[in-house]
Design a protein around this motif. Sequence first.
Motif, short mmCIF file in Angstrom:
data_model
loop_
_atom_site.label_atom_id
_atom_site.label_comp_id
_atom_site.label_asym_id
_atom_site.label_seq_id
_atom_site.Cartn_x
_atom_site.Cartn_y
_atom_site.Cartn_z
N THR A 180 28.95 48.82 9.08
CA THR A 180 28.27 47.36 8.93
C THR A 180 28.14 47.45 6.36
N CYS A 203 35.28 48.75 11.60
CA CYS A 203 35.95 47.95 11.05
C CYS A 203 36.68 46.79 10.81
N LEU A 237 22.42 39.95 10.06
CA LEU A 237 24.19 41.43 10.24
C LEU A 237 24.58 42.09 11.34
N SER A 238 23.75 41.65 12.70
CA SER A 238 24.37 42.81 13.46
C SER A 238 24.89 40.76 14.25
N GLY A 294 24.31 52.45 10.22
CA GLY A 294 24.69 51.51 9.32
C GLY A 294 26.02 51.21 8.26
N ASN A 309 30.30 45.10 4.36
CA ASN A 309 30.03 44.26 3.36
C ASN A 309 29.72 44.47 1.89
N PRO A 360 29.77 40.64 13.24
CA PRO A 360 30.53 41.31 13.62
C PRO A 360 31.32 40.58 14.95
N GLY A 404 35.21 44.18 12.46
CA GLY A 404 34.27 43.05 11.91
C GLY A 404 35.16 42.21 11.13
#
Length: 261
Positions: free
Chosen positions: A17, A44, A220-221, A14, A21, A224, A47
């Motif tokens: 992520t 990144c 969260l998954s 993670g 965030n 992106p 994302g």
Amino acid sequence: MICVAVANQKGGVGKTTSAINLATALAATGSRVLLIDLDPQGNCSTGFGIPHAERVRTSYEVVVTGAASIVDAALATKVPRLDLIAATVDLSGAEIEMIELADRTHRLAKALAEAPAGRWDICLIDCPPSLGLLTVNAMVAADSLLVPLQCEFFALEGLSQLLQTIDRIRSRFNPGLKMLGVVLTMYDRRNNLTEQVAQDVRAVLGEVVFRTVIPRNVRLSEAPSYGVPALIYDHRCPGSEAYIALAREVIGRLPRIAQAA
């Protein structure tokens, strides 16, 4: 500018992520944030919805070739006050290309030192899942280190190796490098093993571990794939709320940001 490296040599914890965030949450508090993608996978950058065609000046040109400055490579994102230096697969050859350079461990630090004073308040560096030259560059450039740690059985094994690397960086290159904290990720309250690992990590590391834990969360998954941070995709989901809480803790551990915000 305060510089924080987000690092863990283990993949799938993670890290990216968290970088995406946390950077978004810090920008939402009013800080001017620079996020550097130092991972050849470029996750990144993806994302934030940065297409490969727009990744002309990247962290490769900044760190490896020196063909671009930090300001030249910085791209504005959809998030106000948040700029990104993207990455491409070109970085995959960085270890070989930099090995002959005398300043190979300080390339990023020198580039950041040339950034205009006051342009950004904080810089987050998303490191690759390894302890190679790119991660060393991030640690040499950083004031502190944030370590995402997955709540799984082998978590502490990899962490001990990372802590040894930090000690070597301090002794040879960056004596001021501090541990900002360890954040537990992919936390599942329904899993007894997850809770046991969390307790073990806190027993070993104590207050270094952030109070906030990042839960396993579908949102969260999903975020992106839409090219936006989870905080924009669904700011009310448990994952987004956790990163907002983590940002508050980070600010509390970085007094200069707290004073400026």
